[in-house]
Enzyme design. Sequence first.
Site, PDB file in Angstrom:
ATOM      1  N   HIS A 800     -16.162  18.073  36.613  1.00 34.75           N
ATOM      2  CA  HIS A 800     -14.979  17.672  35.872  1.00 34.75           C
ATOM      3  C   HIS A 800     -13.953  16.989  36.778  1.00 34.75           C
ATOM      4  O   HIS A 800     -12.919  16.509  36.307  1.00 34.75           O
ATOM      5  CB  HIS A 800     -14.369  18.908  35.202  1.00 34.75           C
ATOM      6  CG  HIS A 800     -13.317  18.616  34.205  1.00 34.75           C
ATOM      7  ND1 HIS A 800     -11.994  18.958  34.401  1.00 34.75           N
ATOM      8  CD2 HIS A 800     -13.366  18.019  32.992  1.00 34.75           C
ATOM      9  CE1 HIS A 800     -11.287  18.584  33.355  1.00 34.75           C
ATOM     10  NE2 HIS A 800     -12.085  18.010  32.479  1.00 34.75           N
ATOM     11  N   ALA A 801     -14.224  16.956  38.073  1.00 28.01           N
ATOM     12  CA  ALA A 801     -13.296  16.340  39.017  1.00 28.01           C
ATOM     13  C   ALA A 801     -13.189  14.839  38.779  1.00 28.01           C
ATOM     14  O   ALA A 801     -14.178  14.179  38.442  1.00 28.01           O
ATOM     15  CB  ALA A 801     -13.757  16.612  40.444  1.00 28.01           C
TER      16      ALA A 801
END
Length: 1053
Positions: A800-801
């Site tokens: 999700h970075a």
Amino acid sequence: MITNSKMENKILDEFDEEELNKLKINSNNKESTTTTTSTTTTTTTTTSTSGEESDDEHTGSSSSTAAMELHRYKISQECPVDFEDDYDEESSSFDEEDEDSAAESNGGNGKLIPNPNDKKKKRSSKSSSKSSKSKSKSKNKETTANPVQNCQLMESGTLFSPTEFVKSSTVNPSKSPVQPIKLSSMLGLSELGTSNVLTVQNPQPISEPLKNDISSGSSSSSSSNNNNSNSNSNGNCNSDSTKSKFTSLNSWDAPPLANVLPDPSYCQDIVDSENNFIVPSVKHTILDVDNLFNNLIQNTNNNNNNDFKSSTMIGKPFSSGGDGSTSPLISGLSSSSIIPNGNGSLAEQQQQQQQSIPESEIPIDIKVLQLSGSRMFFNRELSELIYFYRILYEAYNPTYPILERVRFIAITSQNLDMYFCKRALKLRLGYISTRKTLKPEEHYINMVLNTTRNLINEIYNIYMNILAPELSNNNVFIIKYSDLTEPEKIQLRGFFLQHVFPLMTPLVVDAGHPFPNLSNLSLNIAVLLKHDEDTTRFVRIKVPQRIPRFVHIKQRSNYSIIPMEEIILANLDTLFPNTKILTKSLFRVSRHNDLKLSGEDQANDLLELIKTELHKRKFAPMVRLEVSHNMPAEILDMLKTQLALDAYDVYVINGPLGLQDLFELCKLNLPHLKFQPWVPHIPSRLVNLAKYPSEDVFSVIRKGELLVNLPYLSFNSSVQFFIESAVKDPKVLAIKIAIYRTNSNSQLIRALCEAASHKEVMVLVDLKASGDEEQNTKFARLLEQAGCHVSYGLVGLKTHAKIAMVVREEENGLREYLNISTGNYNASTSDVYADICLFSCDPDLGEDMCNLFNYLTGYSRVSSFKKLLIAPMNMRSTLIQLIDNEAKNAREGKDATINAVMNGLDDKRLVNALYQASIAGVKITLVVRGRCRILPGIKGISENIKVISILGRFLEHSRIYCFHNNGKPKAYIASADWLHRNLKRRVEVMVPVDDANNIKQLYEIINVYCNDSNAWEMLSDGRYKKRSSPIDEDSQTQFMNQTNQKHPVIWSK
């Protein structure tokens, strides 16, 4: 046939020893249990209103719990469900409870909610191993670690009553478009007993009921007569074809409603004396906050059986005796003290005189011990649904243009659709927040069902009572086919034959044609045909999804719009020539779309596995059926049978189905009915790059960190420009980027494909981004074909970075330039999402980023990072250390503050740390847009915590975390919220902001949020209250004004 006792043996290892004993007692002593339950039910219902469930959590037959377990086991075997993954905040995200916090606090031996997919493995174990497991669990329970040291809040108790929450409905029953229907059982189990009969909000059909279906007559008869006048315009069949042969959906507890009319007094129940909204209701109190503190003390025995003794404790902790009696925690409190019921109030039949203890005499250690009782956590489902309420009530705002208010209706409807698709099946299976909360579990499910139905009530009341008339006042008319003139009908028939008819596919259901597969969230037409005297056929027609939902009739001077389904219904005779159409009605289905990604760790190709799972979703279980009010009961029964749905899964709607399609209205070319367009500006440090060719974006970054506040500053002139500059710069040797979501026509993807011909390009594409799986698989193939190195991330974790790195060759060697953002690399959403991104060339951050990408692509083992904080590695532990440091400073008499901006807060360890910091005296301000499970403002515990929620024209998506640190502020931005799923099941990045000017800017942003006149303030019982008087202008307007002053140059292509 499998008996109950055999089934219990099969799932022996799914329950702890205490629960198993209860199940066996229930099976062996049904008569005794039934008698006891009957007595309890009789007593507790004295405090309940007619048609509602009792507040007492123990009401209901004990055998129903066993029946629920058996029924849930059966469904779970038929439909494996992923109980770990959830969809994301970009899609109004949800996730589940912090289910494994119990295990973590007990050294990994805590009991988790069972995953049905693990049962085959567990059943294969021998009975002797099962016995040893039970003994081990029992031993671990007795040696539970110190709750003060663990700082773990566990889920327990019944803090929220389904009966009380039903009272929060703000709908006027006599004017609501939906009316009640009584259910005789839940989850298809008849043995659940009459105590589970409840009243939920379900609408009444408009079509004329048969005389023998009308219970008393005058009101129902008059209403049905009024309905007949509008039957043709609503797509009903001719009255002569239905009056005697088809049964309407019966007259239920309230008369049908023909037309929803504007109600001037409609808002009174949600407005307080100062004329500001309170969600869910002014008259409703979710928690008994005044008694909550003492109730926590009384209920510590329910959750803590430990030997903890504080040096400042007055008396001894609770210890449970063999007979269930308890010894007091504090002197003066006897074992016969009043026990609170489900909503925190005192049970009427148990009211006794209680000795209260002054708050000042209760030591801090006792307060911390109480926190482990977990009654300080707001309910996860209610928190999410109340967030939807806040979005919905933005449609009330008279200062917003009418089409923007319609947009909030569409957003709420879309969020609710996603809620059903992600949560409904899990609730039906009973795996969410039930095992450790309300018992019997049906009560919890009923509460959520009532809340969702009340919310649907609100949506349709606001749309039909307020917005539809106001649209008409602004010359935007949503008309029916019956409102058209004959020339207009002829013209629309030609339009239908040319543009719609070729796309129609009628599918009959008979012996040679099985019931068709229905796509998720599709709008369908149910038609009953008659070919001869004896034969009738059911035909399903799907309304094509690739054509607009609304058709603009341009011949009229005003904006007259007709729904596509009205046109189709009026021209069905072209599809069925020489055939009598008996009935025609609309329905819409919702499927569960969160299936488990099984075998990920063993798959040879994750991309192919994702494609397979996407195909399986087309056949996932149905979770909801919405039908139009004029659907005959026989058709509805047939649909329920074919779709394997029960009565409580059906929503009969007196209005248009699928209100999320109202997004199309918001695209009308009517600028005077929308917000004034905002054109993002160019960051002032990047303005001169076009004037001075010697300058480039890399030289600007070398001069210092660059912080960009989106959407006020342009995504294209900053992030997009950064990547495109790297593609064109001959000194750039490599580009690495992680993509979670991007727009369908992404210039970023094109730039990366172009760069792959002459640079090293590595792209990590997360194939499991919920809702974007199919699009991401296409991008992954496209990037691979262009020559990029494509990775799909780590097995079992979403990436999700939001990170990008450019490696550039310079005089002193290679240098890394970084972009770290709170939002996606998505040009489409960058104009409406409020995010923060940071550009830096810090050497330590560059080294960390290199190690992180190597970890994501090559599974290299990284022992530590210099500056970056990575989830699930060290982010949560570092956050707790930062919070504890503020608490330590506060105890030493130093200034201590915590300011945080996020989308959601539900991680129990962080909530517990915040409670302890508040008790220590830390001033905590939390700006939480969505779900929030912390309860602020409770005296002695969270009175130093303030929670606000900001909603507006832009979606607040930033994650900013600031800590005072004894006058040396520490500030961070992150891709992660303080949600359990972000900190434990995703790869997330949090980066420190080192530049003093940027830290000051982040504090200024938070200060503007805190003074937002449009903010919602969270009350100590979980409700939200709109600020009564403006403190300042709303934050988003203020940011736009500040941008005009500080960054005057507007971006243009």
